[in-house]
Design a protein around this motif. Structure first.
Motif, PDB file in Angstrom:
ATOM      1  N   PHE A  66      94.406 -61.856 -24.779  1.00  0.00           N
ATOM      2  CA  PHE A  66      95.053 -61.027 -25.784  1.00  0.00           C
ATOM      3  C   PHE A  66      96.515 -61.394 -25.990  1.00  0.00           C
ATOM      4  O   PHE A  66      97.171 -60.831 -26.858  1.00  0.00           O
ATOM      5  CB  PHE A  66      94.905 -59.554 -25.403  1.00  0.00           C
ATOM      6  N   ASP A  67      97.025 -62.343 -25.190  1.00  0.00           N
ATOM      7  CA  ASP A  67      98.329 -62.941 -25.464  1.00  0.00           C
ATOM      8  C   ASP A  67      98.209 -64.173 -26.352  1.00  0.00           C
ATOM      9  O   ASP A  67      99.215 -64.726 -26.783  1.00  0.00           O
ATOM     10  CB  ASP A  67      99.021 -63.349 -24.148  1.00  0.00           C
ATOM     11  N   HIS A  68      96.974 -64.599 -26.600  1.00  0.00           N
ATOM     12  CA  HIS A  68      96.748 -65.772 -27.430  1.00  0.00           C
ATOM     13  C   HIS A  68      97.255 -65.504 -28.846  1.00  0.00           C
ATOM     14  O   HIS A  68      97.036 -64.428 -29.395  1.00  0.00           O
ATOM     15  CB  HIS A  68      95.260 -66.109 -27.461  1.00  0.00           C
ATOM     16  N   PRO A  69      97.949 -66.461 -29.460  1.00  0.00           N
ATOM     17  CA  PRO A  69      98.589 -66.201 -30.757  1.00  0.00           C
ATOM     18  C   PRO A  69      97.629 -65.888 -31.901  1.00  0.00           C
ATOM     19  O   PRO A  69      98.023 -65.249 -32.871  1.00  0.00           O
ATOM     20  CB  PRO A  69      99.349 -67.510 -31.036  1.00  0.00           C
ATOM     21  N   LEU A  72      93.684 -62.140 -31.791  1.00  0.00           N
ATOM     22  CA  LEU A  72      93.581 -60.843 -32.449  1.00  0.00           C
ATOM     23  C   LEU A  72      93.346 -61.004 -33.951  1.00  0.00           C
ATOM     24  O   LEU A  72      92.559 -60.256 -34.547  1.00  0.00           O
ATOM     25  CB  LEU A  72      94.841 -60.018 -32.186  1.00  0.00           C
ATOM     26  N   GLN A  73      94.014 -61.983 -34.560  1.00  0.00           N
ATOM     27  CA  GLN A  73      93.777 -62.257 -35.969  1.00  0.00           C
ATOM     28  C   GLN A  73      92.346 -62.720 -36.188  1.00  0.00           C
ATOM     29  O   GLN A  73      91.709 -62.379 -37.184  1.00  0.00           O
ATOM     30  CB  GLN A  73      94.756 -63.323 -36.475  1.00  0.00           C
ATOM     31  N   GLY A  74      91.826 -63.495 -35.232  1.00  0.00           N
ATOM     32  CA  GLY A  74      90.438 -63.936 -35.321  1.00  0.00           C
ATOM     33  C   GLY A  74      89.463 -62.772 -35.273  1.00  0.00           C
ATOM     34  O   GLY A  74      88.449 -62.759 -35.992  1.00  0.00           O
ATOM     35  N   PHE A  75      89.754 -61.773 -34.435  1.00  0.00           N
ATOM     36  CA  PHE A  75      88.910 -60.580 -34.390  1.00  0.00           C
ATOM     37  C   PHE A  75      88.942 -59.844 -35.731  1.00  0.00           C
ATOM     38  O   PHE A  75      87.895 -59.398 -36.228  1.00  0.00           O
ATOM     39  CB  PHE A  75      89.378 -59.643 -33.279  1.00  0.00           C
ATOM     40  N   LYS A  76      90.119 -59.720 -36.317  1.00  0.00           N
ATOM     41  CA  LYS A  76      90.225 -59.052 -37.621  1.00  0.00           C
ATOM     42  C   LYS A  76      89.431 -59.814 -38.681  1.00  0.00           C
ATOM     43  O   LYS A  76      88.716 -59.208 -39.491  1.00  0.00           O
ATOM     44  CB  LYS A  76      91.695 -58.946 -38.027  1.00  0.00           C
TER      45      LYS A  76
END
Length: 293
Positions: A66-69, A72-76
Motif C-alpha cells: 500500500f506504499d506502492h505508488p 491504490l490507483q490500480g485498485f480504483k
C-alpha cells in the motif's frame, strides 16, 4: 429418495468423503501456502521452511504494497472497469438473449448460428486491435469494455433460461397492456435472478482478472488495472519500485516472494468475498440454464 444404510452404502460414503476432502485440500493448499509466505520472514522463505504456517510473523509485505505508488490507483481502475464492464455486459446480454429466446422471431436460427460460430472462431488479436484502433478507442476505458461486453456462452445460457419461463405469463401481461420492454423488465428479469446472478459473477471475475486486454489496448500506465500491476510484480518488472524504500533492517524480514504472495492475496480477496453472497443464486442459475431448453 431414501437409501438403506447398507455396508456398501457406508463404504461409498466414506470413499466419497475422502475423495472430496482431498479435492478440497488440493484447492485450499495453494491459498494457505501463499498466505503463510506473505506473513513470513525472508530467511524462513529462502530456507524453504514455510509450508502452511507463517514463520517470523510480520505484515511488512502488506505495508509495502500500500506504499506502492500505483497500487491504490490500480485498485480504483479495476473497480471502475469491473463495475462498468459488468453493467454493460449484463445489460447487453439480457437485451440480446430475450428476443433470441422467442421461437416466432424471424431469422432466429440464423442469429443463433452466428452466435455459436463466434464461440469456435474469432477474428484474432490483430484484426480486433485494428478495429478498436480505427474507431478511436485505444487508450480509453471503452477499449477493454465494449469489444468484450457480450460472451456467446453467457448469451446462450441466458437465452436457454428465458426459454424456460412459461409463455402464459407473458401472454397474460400483454393482455394487461404491457409492451415487450415492460414485460422484460417487470416480469422476465425478476424471475431470472438465478441466471443473472451467475452471469454477473462470471463477468465480475472476467473483468477483475482482465490484465491482457489492458496491456494491449491501454498505453497510459495511469489507466492500468491492479491485475496488470500484479502481473508486472510477479514477473519481476515492478519489484524495484516496491523495494526502493526498504532499509537494511527490512531486508531481513522482507523478500520478493513475500511481496508477490501478498500482492496475489490482496487482489484475490475481493472476488472471493463477493462469491458467498451470490453462491445460492449462482449454483441454481448455472444448473437451470444447463437443463432447460
Amino acid at each position: 429418495m431414501l437409501y438403506r444404510k447398507t455396508k456398501g452404502y457406508r463404504v461409498f460414503m466414506i470413499f466419497n468423503f475422502c475423495l472430496l476432502s482431498l479435492v478440497m485440500l488440493a484447492i485450499a493448499f495453494p491459498f494457505i501456502h501463499l498466505i503463510s509466505i506473505s506473513f513470513s520472514e525472508s530467511a524462513a522463505i529462502l530456507g524453504g521452511r514455510v509450508v502452511v504456517w507463517p514463520i517470523g510473523f510480520n505484515i511488512d509485505a502488506y505495508l509495502r504494497i500500500f506504499d506502492h505508488p500505483t497500487i491504490l490507483q490500480g485498485f480504483k481502475n479495476s473497480i471502475f472497469q469491473t463495475l462498468l464492464g459488468t453493467s454493460i455486459g449484463l445489460f447487453m446480454t439480457i437485451i440480446c438473449a430475450y428476443p433470441l429466446s422467442k421461437t416466432f422471431l424471424k431469422g432466429r436460427k440464423a442469429f443463433v448460428l452466428i452466435v455459436m460460430f463466434t464461440m469456435f472462431f474469432s477474428g484474432g488479436l490483430i484484426p480486433t486491435y485494428l478495429v478498436v484502433k480505427s474507431v478511436g478507442l485505444i487508450d480509453t476505458i471503452w477499449a477493454v469494455v465494449i469489444p468484450f461486453c457480450i460472451t456467446p456462452y453467457y448469451l446462450l445460457l441466458m437465452m436457454t433460461f428465458f426459454q424456460g419461463i412459461p409463455e402464459s405469463l407473458e401472454e397474460a401481461a400483454m393482455v394487461d397492456g404491457l409492451n415487450p420492454m415492460q414485460i422484460l423488465f417487470k416480469i422476465v428479469i425478476p424471475l431470472s435472478k438465478p441466471v443473472i446472478a451467475a452471469i454477473t459473477m462470471f463477468l465480475i471475475v472476467y473483468y477483475w482478472n482482465n490484465w491482457f486486454n489492458s496491456m494491449i489496448y491501454l498505453n497510459s500506465s495511469d489507466m492500468h488495472p491492479v491485475m496488470m500491476i500484479v502481473r508486472n510484480i510477479v514477473a519481476g518488472a515492478d519489484l524495484a519500485s516496491m523495494g526502493s524504500g526498504i532499509g537494511q533492517n527490512d531486508l531481513t524480514t522482507l523478500s520478493s516472494a513475500s511481496l508477490k504472495a501478498a500482492v496475489i492475496m490482496v487482489t484475490t480477496i475481493p472476488v472471493v468475498c463477493v462469491f458467498p453472497f451470490a453462491q445460492k443464486h449462482f449454483a441454481k442459475g448455472v444448473m437451470l440454464g444447463a437443463v432447460k431448453g
